[in-house]
Scaffold this motif. Structure first.
Motif, PDB file in Angstrom:
ATOM      1  N   HIS A   1      58.288 -24.099   6.767  1.00  0.00           N
ATOM      2  CA  HIS A   1      59.717 -24.030   6.488  1.00  0.00           C
ATOM      3  C   HIS A   1      60.352 -22.752   7.048  1.00  0.00           C
ATOM      4  CE1 HIS A   1      60.051 -27.664   4.192  1.00  0.00           C
ATOM      5  NE2 HIS A   1      59.107 -27.301   3.345  1.00  0.00           N
ATOM      6  N   GLN A   2      59.543 -21.744   7.331  1.00  0.00           N
ATOM      7  CA  GLN A   2      60.075 -20.513   7.931  1.00  0.00           C
ATOM      8  C   GLN A   2      60.201 -20.621   9.449  1.00  0.00           C
ATOM      9  OE1 GLN A   2      58.335 -16.679   6.396  1.00  0.00           O
ATOM     10  NE2 GLN A   2      57.088 -18.083   5.192  1.00  0.00           N
ATOM     11  N   SER A   3      59.582 -21.639  10.034  1.00  0.00           N
ATOM     12  CA  SER A   3      59.600 -21.789  11.487  1.00  0.00           C
ATOM     13  C   SER A   3      61.035 -21.985  11.970  1.00  0.00           C
ATOM     14  CB  SER A   3      58.738 -22.989  11.896  1.00  0.00           C
ATOM     15  OG  SER A   3      58.818 -23.210  13.289  1.00  0.00           O
ATOM     16  N   PRO A   4      61.513 -21.106  12.858  1.00  0.00           N
ATOM     17  CA  PRO A   4      62.919 -21.182  13.282  1.00  0.00           C
ATOM     18  C   PRO A   4      63.108 -22.163  14.440  1.00  0.00           C
ATOM     19  CG  PRO A   4      61.885 -19.315  14.323  1.00  0.00           C
ATOM     20  CD  PRO A   4      60.818 -19.972  13.468  1.00  0.00           C
ATOM     21  N   ARG A   5      64.342 -22.306  14.890  1.00  0.00           N
ATOM     22  CA  ARG A   5      64.591 -23.167  16.048  1.00  0.00           C
ATOM     23  C   ARG A   5      63.868 -22.582  17.265  1.00  0.00           C
ATOM     24  NH1 ARG A   5      69.368 -21.856  19.066  1.00  0.00           N
ATOM     25  NH2 ARG A   5      70.289 -19.884  18.419  1.00  0.00           N
ATOM     26  N   TYR A   6      63.600 -23.416  18.236  1.00  0.00           N
ATOM     27  CA  TYR A   6      62.631 -23.099  19.286  1.00  0.00           C
ATOM     28  C   TYR A   6      62.996 -21.877  20.128  1.00  0.00           C
ATOM     29  CZ  TYR A   6      65.571 -25.012  23.056  1.00  0.00           C
ATOM     30  OH  TYR A   6      66.562 -25.231  23.962  1.00  0.00           O
ATOM     31  N   LYS A   7      64.273 -21.524  20.224  1.00  0.00           N
ATOM     32  CA  LYS A   7      64.661 -20.402  21.075  1.00  0.00           C
ATOM     33  C   LYS A   7      64.299 -19.042  20.478  1.00  0.00           C
ATOM     34  CE  LYS A   7      68.508 -22.662  23.506  1.00  0.00           C
ATOM     35  NZ  LYS A   7      69.955 -22.601  23.820  1.00  0.00           N
ATOM     36  N   LEU A   8      64.025 -18.999  19.181  1.00  0.00           N
ATOM     37  CA  LEU A   8      63.763 -17.736  18.500  1.00  0.00           C
ATOM     38  C   LEU A   8      62.273 -17.410  18.484  1.00  0.00           C
ATOM     39  CD1 LEU A   8      66.237 -18.188  15.507  1.00  0.00           C
ATOM     40  CD2 LEU A   8      66.632 -17.030  17.701  1.00  0.00           C
ATOM     41  N   ASP A   9      61.951 -16.244  17.947  1.00  0.00           N
ATOM     42  CA  ASP A   9      60.551 -15.824  17.849  1.00  0.00           C
ATOM     43  C   ASP A   9      59.755 -16.839  17.025  1.00  0.00           C
ATOM     44  OD1 ASP A   9      58.400 -13.623  18.000  1.00  0.00           O
ATOM     45  OD2 ASP A   9      58.562 -14.012  15.852  1.00  0.00           O
ATOM     46  N   GLN A  10      58.588 -17.206  17.522  1.00  0.00           N
ATOM     47  CA  GLN A  10      57.814 -18.287  16.908  1.00  0.00           C
ATOM     48  C   GLN A  10      56.563 -17.801  16.163  1.00  0.00           C
ATOM     49  OE1 GLN A  10      58.825 -21.603  16.853  1.00  0.00           O
ATOM     50  NE2 GLN A  10      60.700 -20.616  17.591  1.00  0.00           N
ATOM     51  N   SER A  11      56.584 -16.575  15.666  1.00  0.00           N
ATOM     52  CA  SER A  11      55.437 -16.057  14.914  1.00  0.00           C
ATOM     53  C   SER A  11      55.141 -16.908  13.684  1.00  0.00           C
ATOM     54  CB  SER A  11      55.695 -14.608  14.488  1.00  0.00           C
ATOM     55  OG  SER A  11      55.836 -13.770  15.607  1.00  0.00           O
ATOM     56  N   ALA A  12      56.192 -17.288  12.953  1.00  0.00           N
ATOM     57  CA  ALA A  12      55.997 -18.112  11.756  1.00  0.00           C
ATOM     58  C   ALA A  12      55.440 -19.483  12.131  1.00  0.00           C
ATOM     59  CB  ALA A  12      57.312 -18.266  10.996  1.00  0.00           C
ATOM     60  N   THR A  13      55.863 -20.004  13.272  1.00  0.00           N
ATOM     61  CA  THR A  13      55.352 -21.294  13.741  1.00  0.00           C
ATOM     62  C   THR A  13      53.856 -21.214  13.994  1.00  0.00           C
ATOM     63  OG1 THR A  13      57.482 -21.769  14.781  1.00  0.00           O
ATOM     64  CG2 THR A  13      55.591 -23.057  15.531  1.00  0.00           C
ATOM     65  N   ARG A  14      53.431 -20.164  14.677  1.00  0.00           N
ATOM     66  CA  ARG A  14      51.996 -19.999  14.967  1.00  0.00           C
ATOM     67  C   ARG A  14      51.202 -19.765  13.681  1.00  0.00           C
ATOM     68  NH1 ARG A  14      54.667 -17.571  19.296  1.00  0.00           N
ATOM     69  NH2 ARG A  14      54.158 -18.554  21.306  1.00  0.00           N
ATOM     70  N   ASN A  15      51.767 -19.022  12.756  1.00  0.00           N
ATOM     71  CA  ASN A  15      51.097 -18.816  11.469  1.00  0.00           C
ATOM     72  C   ASN A  15      50.928 -20.132  10.726  1.00  0.00           C
ATOM     73  OD1 ASN A  15      50.820 -16.059  11.754  1.00  0.00           O
ATOM     74  ND2 ASN A  15      52.721 -15.567  10.707  1.00  0.00           N
ATOM     75  N   ALA A  16      51.957 -20.967  10.762  1.00  0.00           N
ATOM     76  CA  ALA A  16      51.889 -22.269  10.084  1.00  0.00           C
ATOM     77  C   ALA A  16      50.805 -23.143  10.707  1.00  0.00           C
ATOM     78  CB  ALA A  16      53.234 -22.966  10.149  1.00  0.00           C
TER      79      ALA A  16
END
Length: 274
Positions: free
Chosen positions: A116-131
């Protein structure tokens, strides 16, 4: 007028008294404090619930009430949309009660908190990788869980977002005619996210880009880059034999072959040897 004012003040006093009765007060027993916290939770007042459960965890450390409060503290943050705090409290729960039957649920929801912290694709994707990492860890730890299917779907969704970011970077370099950088990011999209919806489009663009790159190169490098376009065409046929882009890439392939044939043979041979 005075009577109306008196009535309003009386109602405010009664409401305030009722509200205060809901809060944990000095002298409340642990079970009463826990019941007040659960009352906020049941009313979906998750901010007040979190505050109350935080108090119970401090007062009831080492007790069953303390354990329950720790779990519902994480739940309150999660349901209240405070996902960074939720992830931290789920992790704390697992650390404090590793043998509890709700550990699996807590670990999955910690991963969901990062999702849920993963932002839209243009922003930093650290939370996406953590998820992604948390979902993978969950799948490895609980391969027979009924949540594995959902976890895998979340991974695919998040990886597709990373692929889109990589593809977007390639498009930026194409717009600014930085062809070498564009080919690097297109390769990244294709090689790291082959299952994503962006890989197919990236491979089409890679073929086209190498042709444009060659067209804008010194003659000595043209043969190499037209050849790269043809190699990527062959790769496309292997990966996406039934693609809707088949006609488009056939056109690019024919263009690359025609232009390669027109590169002076001596220069082409020098390029192949270098």
């Amino acid at each position: 007028m005075r009577n109306k004012l008196t009535l309003i003040l009386s109602l405010l006093f009664i409401f305030s008294a009722c509200s205060n009765d809901k809060l944990i007060k000095r002298g409340d027993t642990l079970d009463v404090a826990y019941e007040k916290a659960m009352a906020f939770y049941d009313e979906e007042n998750y901010n007040e619930a979190a505050n109350a459960f935080e108090t119970v965890t401090r007062l009831g450390r080492g007790t069953e009430y303390g354990q329950e409060a720790q779990f519902y503290l994480a739940e309150s943050y999660y349901k209240g949309g405070r996902y960074l705090l939720a992830a931290s409290e789920y992790d704390r729960y697992v650390g404090l009660y590793p043998q509890d039957e709700r550990r699996q649920e807590a670990e999955f929801k910690a991963a969901m908190s990062y999702f849920h912290q993963s932002p839209r694709y243009k922003l930093d994707q650290s939370a996406t990788r953590n998820a992604i990492e948390r979902f993978r860890l969950f799948n490895n730890r609980y391969p027979d869980s009924e949540l594995v299917t959902e976890s895998a779907a979340r991974i695919d969704e998040l990886r597709n977002k990373l692929a889109r970011k990589s593809y977007g970077a390639a498009q930026f370099y194409l717009r600014t005619e930085q062809f070498r950088a564009a080919t690097i990011y297109l390769d990244l999209t294709i090689d790291q996210y082959p299952e994503s919806e962006w890989a197919e489009r990236a491979l089409v663009d890679q073929i086209k880009t190498y042709i444009t790159y060659a067209d804008n190169s010194v003659v000595e490098r043209q043969a190499e880059r037209y050849t790269k376009a043809i190699e990527n065409y062959e790769k496309f046929l292997q990966l996406f034999p039934d693609s809707d882009f088949r006609s488009e890439v056939e056109t690019y392939h024919d263009e690359a072959q025609r232009k390669l044939a027109n590169v002076p043979e001596t220069l082409g041979s020098e390029t192949e040897q270098s």
